[in-house]
Every structure is written in C-alpha cells, then in structure tokens.
Design a protein around this motif. Structure first.
Motif, short mmCIF file in Angstrom:
data_model
loop_
_atom_site.label_atom_id
_atom_site.label_comp_id
_atom_site.label_asym_id
_atom_site.label_seq_id
_atom_site.Cartn_x
_atom_site.Cartn_y
_atom_site.Cartn_z
N LYS A 22 -17.54 65.35 51.67
CA LYS A 22 -16.58 65.09 52.75
C LYS A 22 -15.71 66.32 52.94
O LYS A 22 -15.18 66.87 51.99
N TYR A 41 -28.03 62.51 65.70
CA TYR A 41 -27.44 61.37 65.01
C TYR A 41 -27.97 60.05 65.56
O TYR A 41 -28.51 59.99 66.66
N TYR A 45 -22.53 52.27 62.86
CA TYR A 45 -21.42 51.32 62.94
C TYR A 45 -20.75 51.53 64.28
O TYR A 45 -20.44 52.65 64.68
N GLU A 117 -13.43 61.37 60.16
CA GLU A 117 -14.11 62.08 59.08
C GLU A 117 -15.27 62.89 59.63
O GLU A 117 -15.96 62.46 60.55
N THR A 122 -22.29 62.99 58.49
CA THR A 122 -21.63 61.91 59.24
C THR A 122 -20.54 62.45 60.16
O THR A 122 -19.96 63.51 59.91
N GLN A 124 -17.33 60.36 62.00
CA GLN A 124 -16.67 59.08 62.23
C GLN A 124 -15.51 59.29 63.19
O GLN A 124 -14.63 60.12 62.95
N GLU A 133 -13.94 51.83 65.88
CA GLU A 133 -14.55 53.02 65.32
C GLU A 133 -16.02 53.08 65.67
O GLU A 133 -16.67 52.06 65.90
N HIS A 135 -19.40 55.24 63.99
CA HIS A 135 -19.86 56.11 62.91
C HIS A 135 -21.26 56.61 63.25
O HIS A 135 -22.18 55.82 63.45
#
Length: 139
Positions: A22, A41, A45, A117, A122, A124, A133, A135
C-alpha cells in the motif's frame, strides 16, 4: 562472502514483499500516483449495496498513462478521460476526475472521486454523496 550473499538475499526478499504494498496516499506525489494507476482493472466492489462489482461487474477499465480511459464489456466500448489532482479536504488530499459517457452504468462514473487508496494492484475511490466506494483491482 557468505554473509554478503545472505544480506543480498534478505534485501531481495524484503523488496519482493513491498512490490505490491500500500502506498501512503498522503505522501504519494501526483506524478507517482500517475505512474502507479495506469493499467487494466475490473471492479470488485461498487457502492454500499453491492458486495461485488454490481452493475459494473462485466466491464474492464483501462486507465492509460496519457489520461485516457477505455471502458468495455463484451458488446460495447466507451472512451473517456481521467486525471488525478490534489485537493483540500478534511479526509482526502487527492481526487480522480473521470469524464466518460455511454451507458447508465458507465455514466455513474462521471464524477470527481476521492482517492482512498492506491497500490500497485488496487485503486479505491470514494464518492461521499452518492455511490459510496468503488474498488478497482488490476487484472
């Protein structure tokens, strides 16, 4: 010589664990984020009502390094743009603006999303007003 090999092996192992770590978004520069985000991607979510990709589960999202965005499913392809920028907000310091149109599902992305993030795999984003949100996970 053996100690040197052991030290090098330890460094290699340590670096392999940080390759997908991260990134602290508050310390990540815009230029660094622009380098990390590009890729293809899928949504894993979407919003508060879906535990998965919801209406976007059949789409792929290609964030290109030149700021273009291609969203496609088996039947359609839509083109748009994305840009990341710094903002003054109590919780977030960066946002990704997405400009794209084509279908009701894709039109919902047309927004200035707060960056929650960013990692090597990832992305987010949060929309405090509507969706909640979203993701993205690199494929």
């Amino acid at each position: 010589m053996r100690n040197l090999r052991m030290i090098i092996a330890t460094i290699v192992v340590a670096l392999s664990f940080t390759a997908c770590s991260k990134n602290e978004i508050s310390t990540l520069s815009i230029a660094d984020a622009q380098g990390v985000i590009p890729g293809t991607y899928k949504v894993n979510y979407y919003g508060d009502t879906f535990g998965d990709g919801g209406p976007l589960s059949g789409y792929t999202f290609e964030f290109n390094s030149n700021g273009t965005l291609t969203v496609s499913n088996v039947a359609e392809t839509f083109s748009g743009t994305w840009v990341i920028q710094s903002i003054a907000n109590e919780t977030y310091d960066k946002q990704v603006s997405i400009a794209i149109e084509g279908s009701p599902e894709v039109d919902a992305l047309n927004y200035e999303w707060m960056v929650v993030e960013v990692t090597d795999v990832t992305l987010q984003l949060a929309d405090e007003a509507a969706v909640g949100e979203i993701h993205f996970v690199k494929i």
